[in-house]
Write an enzyme that holds these catalytic residues in place. Structure first.
Site, PDB file in Angstrom:
ATOM      1  N   ASP A   1      16.488  17.262  32.089  1.00  0.00           N
ATOM      2  CA  ASP A   1      17.121  15.957  32.266  1.00  0.00           C
ATOM      3  C   ASP A   1      17.824  15.492  30.997  1.00  0.00           C
ATOM      4  OD1 ASP A   1      15.703  12.670  33.118  1.00  0.00           O
ATOM      5  OD2 ASP A   1      17.755  13.416  33.059  1.00  0.00           O
TER       6      ASP A   1
ATOM      7  N   MET B   1      12.899  16.511  28.657  1.00  0.00           N
ATOM      8  CA  MET B   1      13.990  15.615  28.262  1.00  0.00           C
ATOM      9  C   MET B   1      14.860  16.346  27.252  1.00  0.00           C
ATOM     10  SD  MET B   1      13.825  12.997  30.030  1.00  0.00           S
ATOM     11  CE  MET B   1      15.166  12.131  29.202  1.00  0.00           C
TER      12      MET B   1
ATOM     13  N   MET C   1      13.663   2.044  33.743  1.00  0.00           N
ATOM     14  CA  MET C   1      13.559   1.727  32.316  1.00  0.00           C
ATOM     15  C   MET C   1      13.204   0.245  32.138  1.00  0.00           C
ATOM     16  SD  MET C   1      16.921   3.698  30.874  1.00  0.00           S
ATOM     17  CE  MET C   1      17.378   5.343  31.493  1.00  0.00           C
TER      18      MET C   1
ATOM     19  N   SER D   1      21.272  11.961  39.065  1.00  0.00           N
ATOM     20  CA  SER D   1      20.640  10.750  38.529  1.00  0.00           C
ATOM     21  C   SER D   1      21.515   9.543  38.833  1.00  0.00           C
ATOM     22  CB  SER D   1      20.461  10.871  37.012  1.00  0.00           C
ATOM     23  OG  SER D   1      20.254   9.583  36.466  1.00  0.00           O
TER      24      SER D   1
ATOM     25  N   ASP E   1      16.072   6.629  37.534  1.00  0.00           N
ATOM     26  CA  ASP E   1      15.623   6.341  36.163  1.00  0.00           C
ATOM     27  C   ASP E   1      15.173   4.899  36.028  1.00  0.00           C
ATOM     28  OD1 ASP E   1      18.164   8.534  35.104  1.00  0.00           O
ATOM     29  OD2 ASP E   1      16.013   8.821  34.793  1.00  0.00           O
TER      30      ASP E   1
ATOM     31  N   HIS F   1      17.381  11.461  41.610  1.00  0.00           N
ATOM     32  CA  HIS F   1      16.623  11.105  40.407  1.00  0.00           C
ATOM     33  C   HIS F   1      16.857   9.639  40.072  1.00  0.00           C
ATOM     34  CE1 HIS F   1      14.664  12.214  36.565  1.00  0.00           C
ATOM     35  NE2 HIS F   1      15.545  11.439  35.987  1.00  0.00           N
TER      36      HIS F   1
ATOM     37  N   MET G   1      10.330   5.535  32.683  1.00  0.00           N
ATOM     38  CA  MET G   1      10.472   5.356  31.244  1.00  0.00           C
ATOM     39  C   MET G   1      10.061   3.916  30.927  1.00  0.00           C
ATOM     40  SD  MET G   1      14.069   7.381  30.869  1.00  0.00           S
ATOM     41  CE  MET G   1      14.400   7.156  32.628  1.00  0.00           C
TER      42      MET G   1
ATOM     43  N   HIS H   1      11.577   8.703  37.732  1.00  0.00           N
ATOM     44  CA  HIS H   1      11.302   8.986  36.319  1.00  0.00           C
ATOM     45  C   HIS H   1      10.956   7.672  35.630  1.00  0.00           C
ATOM     46  CE1 HIS H   1      13.213  10.482  32.246  1.00  0.00           C
ATOM     47  NE2 HIS H   1      11.922  10.261  32.155  1.00  0.00           N
TER      48      HIS H   1
HETATM   49  C1  DX5 Z   1      18.095   9.355  30.438  1.00  0.00           C
HETATM   50  C2  DX5 Z   1      17.718   9.639  31.888  1.00  0.00           C
HETATM   51  C3  DX5 Z   1      18.557  10.742  32.480  1.00  0.00           C
HETATM   52  C4  DX5 Z   1      20.055  10.433  32.494  1.00  0.00           C
HETATM   53  C5  DX5 Z   1      20.845  11.699  32.677  1.00  0.00           C
HETATM   54  O1  DX5 Z   1      17.098   8.544  29.862  1.00  0.00           O
HETATM   55  O2  DX5 Z   1      16.371  10.016  32.003  1.00  0.00           O
HETATM   56  O3  DX5 Z   1      18.116  11.015  33.810  1.00  0.00           O
HETATM   57  O4  DX5 Z   1      20.338   9.538  33.541  1.00  0.00           O
HETATM   58  O5  DX5 Z   1      22.203  11.364  32.539  1.00  0.00           O
HETATM   59  P1  DX5 Z   1      23.258  12.452  32.044  1.00  0.00           P
HETATM   60  O6  DX5 Z   1      23.173  13.586  33.037  1.00  0.00           O
HETATM   61  O7  DX5 Z   1      24.569  11.725  32.079  1.00  0.00           O
HETATM   62  O8  DX5 Z   1      22.824  12.873  30.663  1.00  0.00           O
HETATM   63 ZN    ZN Z   2      15.724  10.718  34.015  1.00  0.00          ZN
END
Ligand code: DX5
Ligand code: ZN
Length: 224
Positions: free
Chosen positions: A179, A141, A38, A9, A36, A34, A72, A70
């Site tokens: 994740d 998650m 947001m 990620s 993320d 990956h 969010m 992903h």
């Molecule tokens: C959190 C993300 C994850 C996060 C994982 O909202 O969706 O993908 O980046 O990070 P680690 O592996 O550090 O928990």
């Molecule tokens: Zn994620």
């Protein structure tokens, strides 16, 4: 069971050298990257948009790595075409943000992108029952979304087991991705429960070791 894949990620990467760091993760054998996304509404944090997918697309073309996005964000339907246009290979939406999830999944597939669904730790698996046959990836998650570096929620392992049974019961070949808080210390348990795609941010881009060394540690434990 699908092949075991690593999905670093980029949330925990050094964004001043993002291309270089992603290149190192790919060279070390990561099959997915990956990303993320947001928006500060569905989750408290604000991160990246289609621009970063577009920036990493050439690397995906050169290496075959999969851009695993992903979402969010509060209103994913509004941005599906933008992320598809930018070069996402997988678009994963939260069931909590999609009142018309069947239509959203259809639109993602019509855009030529693989549809994924995901759910927060407290959201029950039953919310996925009707859509399971239509998706290519289901993401569990194992932390509350919004930040990297959090601890794995222990109850996630049983949820992974129950989802694996649901997927097997319908003969689904969808990826089962996990994740949040995935580390070398807990990854074997997560795979044994039925996951085949492991997202790891801080465990790969953080700490004192190099990206390559961190990925090699995962592969050693997973023997892949
Ligand atoms: C959190 C993300 C994850 C996060 C994982 O909202 O969706 O993908 O980046 O990070 P680690 O592996 O550090 O928990
Ligand atoms: Zn994620």
């Amino acid at each position: 069971m699908n092949q075991i894949k690593l999905a670093p990620s980029i949330l925990s990467a050094d964004f001043s050298r993002l291309g270089e760091q992603v290149g190192e993760a790919i060279a070390a054998g990561a099959e997915y990257i990956h990303l993320d996304v947001m928006d500060g509404h569905f989750v408290p944090n604000i991160t990246i948009g289609p621009l970063i997918v577009q920036a990493l697309r050439p690397l995906a073309e050169q290496t075959g790595v999969v851009l695993d996005v992903h979402l969010m964000i509060a209103n994913p339907d509004r941005y599906l075409a933008d992320f598809a246009q930018a070069g996402a290979d997988i678009l994963t939406v939260h069931v909590e943000t999609c009142p018309h999830l069947h239509r959203t999944v259809q639109v993602i597939r019509e855009l030529g992108v693989k549809p994924g669904v995901t759910l927060n730790p407290a959201t029950p698996l039953v919310t996925l029952e009707e859509i399971l046959p239509d998706v290519d990836l289901v993401l569990i998650m194992s932390v509350n979304p919004g930040f990297g570096g959090q601890s794995y929620i222990p109850g996630s392992t049983d949820k992974i087991r129950r989802l694996r049974r649901m997927l097997d019961a319908i003969g689904s070949t969808a990826d089962l991705e996990v994740d949040g808080g995935v580390k070398v210390q807990n990854v074997a348990e997560i795979v044994a429960a039925g996951a085949n795609v492991l997202v790891a941010g801080s465990a790969i881009f953080g700490g004192s070791k190099t990206i390559s060394e961190n990925i090699a540690d995962f592969r050693r434990v997973l023997r892949v």
